[in-house]
Design a protein around this motif. Sequence first.
Motif, PDB file in Angstrom:
ATOM      1  N   PRO A   1      12.727  14.493 -16.334  1.00 57.18           N
ATOM      2  CA  PRO A   1      11.286  14.224 -16.362  1.00 57.18           C
ATOM      3  C   PRO A   1      10.614  14.611 -15.042  1.00 57.18           C
ATOM      4  O   PRO A   1      11.186  14.408 -13.968  1.00 57.18           O
ATOM      5  CB  PRO A   1      11.212  12.705 -16.591  1.00 57.18           C
ATOM      6  N   VAL A   2       9.415  15.163 -15.136  1.00 59.49           N
ATOM      7  CA  VAL A   2       8.669  15.567 -13.942  1.00 59.49           C
ATOM      8  C   VAL A   2       7.812  14.401 -13.469  1.00 59.49           C
ATOM      9  O   VAL A   2       6.967  13.900 -14.228  1.00 59.49           O
ATOM     10  CB  VAL A   2       7.783  16.788 -14.251  1.00 59.49           C
ATOM     11  N   PRO A   3       7.990  13.935 -12.230  1.00 61.66           N
ATOM     12  CA  PRO A   3       7.192  12.804 -11.738  1.00 61.66           C
ATOM     13  C   PRO A   3       5.713  13.172 -11.589  1.00 61.66           C
ATOM     14  O   PRO A   3       5.356  14.330 -11.381  1.00 61.66           O
ATOM     15  CB  PRO A   3       7.812  12.508 -10.370  1.00 61.66           C
ATOM     16  N   VAL A   4       4.874  12.172 -11.669  1.00 57.97           N
ATOM     17  CA  VAL A   4       3.436  12.354 -11.430  1.00 57.97           C
ATOM     18  C   VAL A   4       3.213  12.488  -9.922  1.00 57.97           C
ATOM     19  O   VAL A   4       3.725  11.679  -9.138  1.00 57.97           O
ATOM     20  CB  VAL A   4       2.640  11.155 -11.974  1.00 57.97           C
ATOM     21  N   PRO A   5       2.486  13.511  -9.465  1.00 56.27           N
ATOM     22  CA  PRO A   5       2.238  13.673  -8.030  1.00 56.27           C
ATOM     23  C   PRO A   5       1.485  12.479  -7.440  1.00 56.27           C
ATOM     24  O   PRO A   5       0.609  11.905  -8.085  1.00 56.27           O
ATOM     25  CB  PRO A   5       1.386  14.945  -7.952  1.00 56.27           C
ATOM     26  N   VAL A   6       1.863  12.121  -6.218  1.00 55.82           N
ATOM     27  CA  VAL A   6       1.198  11.044  -5.487  1.00 55.82           C
ATOM     28  C   VAL A   6       0.922  11.539  -4.067  1.00 55.82           C
ATOM     29  O   VAL A   6       1.382  12.605  -3.666  1.00 55.82           O
ATOM     30  CB  VAL A   6       2.059   9.764  -5.445  1.00 55.82           C
ATOM     31  N   SER A   7       0.157  10.756  -3.311  1.00 55.89           N
ATOM     32  CA  SER A   7      -0.201  11.145  -1.950  1.00 55.89           C
ATOM     33  C   SER A   7       0.631  10.383  -0.932  1.00 55.89           C
ATOM     34  O   SER A   7       1.193   9.326  -1.219  1.00 55.89           O
ATOM     35  CB  SER A   7      -1.688  10.866  -1.703  1.00 55.89           C
ATOM     36  N   GLY A   8       0.673  10.940   0.302  1.00 54.97           N
ATOM     37  CA  GLY A   8       1.287  10.241   1.422  1.00 54.97           C
ATOM     38  C   GLY A   8       2.557  10.904   1.924  1.00 54.97           C
ATOM     39  O   GLY A   8       3.301  11.516   1.161  1.00 54.97           O
ATOM     40  N   ARG A   9       2.790  10.785   3.215  1.00 55.45           N
ATOM     41  CA  ARG A   9       4.031  11.228   3.849  1.00 55.45           C
ATOM     42  C   ARG A   9       4.174  10.530   5.189  1.00 55.45           C
ATOM     43  O   ARG A   9       3.187  10.085   5.788  1.00 55.45           O
ATOM     44  CB  ARG A   9       4.046  12.747   4.068  1.00 55.45           C
ATOM     45  N   ALA A  10       5.410  10.443   5.665  1.00 58.20           N
ATOM     46  CA  ALA A  10       5.653   9.976   7.028  1.00 58.20           C
ATOM     47  C   ALA A  10       5.375  11.128   7.994  1.00 58.20           C
ATOM     48  O   ALA A  10       5.504  12.302   7.636  1.00 58.20           O
ATOM     49  CB  ALA A  10       7.092   9.498   7.169  1.00 58.20           C
ATOM     50  N   GLY A  11       5.024  10.811   9.218  1.00 56.57           N
ATOM     51  CA  GLY A  11       4.670  11.843  10.181  1.00 56.57           C
ATOM     52  C   GLY A  11       5.785  12.824  10.476  1.00 56.57           C
ATOM     53  O   GLY A  11       5.529  13.993  10.784  1.00 56.57           O
ATOM     54  N   TRP A  12       7.044  12.347  10.392  1.00 57.80           N
ATOM     55  CA  TRP A  12       8.172  13.236  10.695  1.00 57.80           C
ATOM     56  C   TRP A  12       8.543  14.137   9.517  1.00 57.80           C
ATOM     57  O   TRP A  12       9.334  15.083   9.687  1.00 57.80           O
ATOM     58  CB  TRP A  12       9.395  12.411  11.109  1.00 57.80           C
ATOM     59  N   GLU A  13       7.967  13.883   8.342  1.00 61.19           N
ATOM     60  CA  GLU A  13       8.281  14.694   7.161  1.00 61.19           C
ATOM     61  C   GLU A  13       7.428  15.965   7.186  1.00 61.19           C
ATOM     62  O   GLU A  13       6.504  16.148   6.402  1.00 61.19           O
ATOM     63  CB  GLU A  13       8.043  13.874   5.887  1.00 61.19           C
ATOM     64  N   ARG A  14       7.783  16.865   8.118  1.00 62.66           N
ATOM     65  CA  ARG A  14       6.931  18.000   8.450  1.00 62.66           C
ATOM     66  C   ARG A  14       7.558  19.361   8.168  1.00 62.66           C
ATOM     67  O   ARG A  14       6.896  20.384   8.259  1.00 62.66           O
ATOM     68  CB  ARG A  14       6.548  17.918   9.929  1.00 62.66           C
ATOM     69  N   GLY A  15       8.859  19.409   7.871  1.00 65.59           N
ATOM     70  CA  GLY A  15       9.525  20.682   7.661  1.00 65.59           C
ATOM     71  C   GLY A  15       9.842  21.377   8.979  1.00 65.59           C
ATOM     72  O   GLY A  15       9.568  20.871  10.070  1.00 65.59           O
ATOM     73  N   ALA A  16      10.440  22.572   8.889  1.00 65.71           N
ATOM     74  CA  ALA A  16      10.868  23.308  10.074  1.00 65.71           C
ATOM     75  C   ALA A  16      10.727  24.803   9.832  1.00 65.71           C
ATOM     76  O   ALA A  16      10.639  25.263   8.687  1.00 65.71           O
ATOM     77  CB  ALA A  16      12.309  22.951  10.427  1.00 65.71           C
ATOM     78  N   LEU A  17      10.726  25.561  10.930  1.00 65.38           N
ATOM     79  CA  LEU A  17      10.540  27.010  10.893  1.00 65.38           C
ATOM     80  C   LEU A  17      11.837  27.731  11.262  1.00 65.38           C
ATOM     81  O   LEU A  17      12.606  27.250  12.097  1.00 65.38           O
ATOM     82  CB  LEU A  17       9.432  27.421  11.867  1.00 65.38           C
ATOM     83  N   ASN A  18      12.052  28.906  10.666  1.00 65.09           N
ATOM     84  CA  ASN A  18      13.315  29.623  10.862  1.00 65.09           C
ATOM     85  C   ASN A  18      13.188  30.886  11.719  1.00 65.09           C
ATOM     86  O   ASN A  18      14.097  31.724  11.737  1.00 65.09           O
ATOM     87  CB  ASN A  18      13.932  29.988   9.511  1.00 65.09           C
ATOM     88  N   GLY A  19      12.083  31.031  12.448  1.00 64.65           N
ATOM     89  CA  GLY A  19      11.848  32.263  13.185  1.00 64.65           C
ATOM     90  C   GLY A  19      12.948  32.619  14.172  1.00 64.65           C
ATOM     91  O   GLY A  19      13.299  33.799  14.326  1.00 64.65           O
TER      92      GLY A  19
END
Length: 289
Positions: A252-270
Amino acid sequence: MPVAHRQGADMRVFLAGATGVIGRALVPLLLEAGHQVIGTSGTAEGAARLDTLGATGMTLDVFDRAAVTDALMHAKPDAVIHQLTSLRGGSPADNARIRREGTRNLVDAARKAGVGRIVAQSIAWAYEPGDLPADESVPLDLNASPPRATTIGGIHALESKTAEIGHHVLLRYGTLYGPGTWYAPHALIAARLRAGDLPADDAVTSFVHVHDAARAALLALSWPSGPVNIVDYEPAPARAWVPALAASFGEPVPVPVSGRAGWERGALNGKAVALGWRPLHPSWRTGFP
């Protein structure tokens, strides 16, 4: 004195955690590149499997300081690759312990054996909070509150101890997916989807396929010292990747919601790309299916 690094593709490589998720993918790559591999496993069965692949398998308890020292002194490797984790039970405390104590034992033994080169597994979601994906210049989140502090403390200990080896590469892997990971079909994340326990929110994740992670570890034997993010090209919010993963699993596909923690920012591979690494799976969009 450190062991002189052999040029070319004939290094003796001590692979700690050779039967883990990345280790299993890495052993054949090291052998194909012409390296001699001494691989460790926590079980005799795992060590035997390494022997059948053409590596030299050994059973090793990384918390047994004397045994780790004996293993490194006997192996006399040119390089150590540290892929030790404790993820099977999903306990951050267990994983932090192996990063603290296991790394300490492995690095101290490597130094005693004169090893001057090490590659170690770290993570790409240990950066301090921010609005954009992080590159390697962003500090670690050393002021994190519990329970995140447990993970960050383990990573800080691992990276600090590893840096005591003269030539050290810290592979900050993104979230691993592919065979043997939590994101494989019927594994932990699929179960969370079925239970409605995986939010499709704004939290940004950077992924890397386990085979791309293994390729980075092979290449890192010749990279300069320092941290390197090993992630694909597309950091993405959960509201984008969770529905795609659910569809690939038939969940089942969850319903989108808002919000994130500040550290949940991803990273770059350059930096990794500049060093010559190119992911075979450039995005989770094509990698998940």
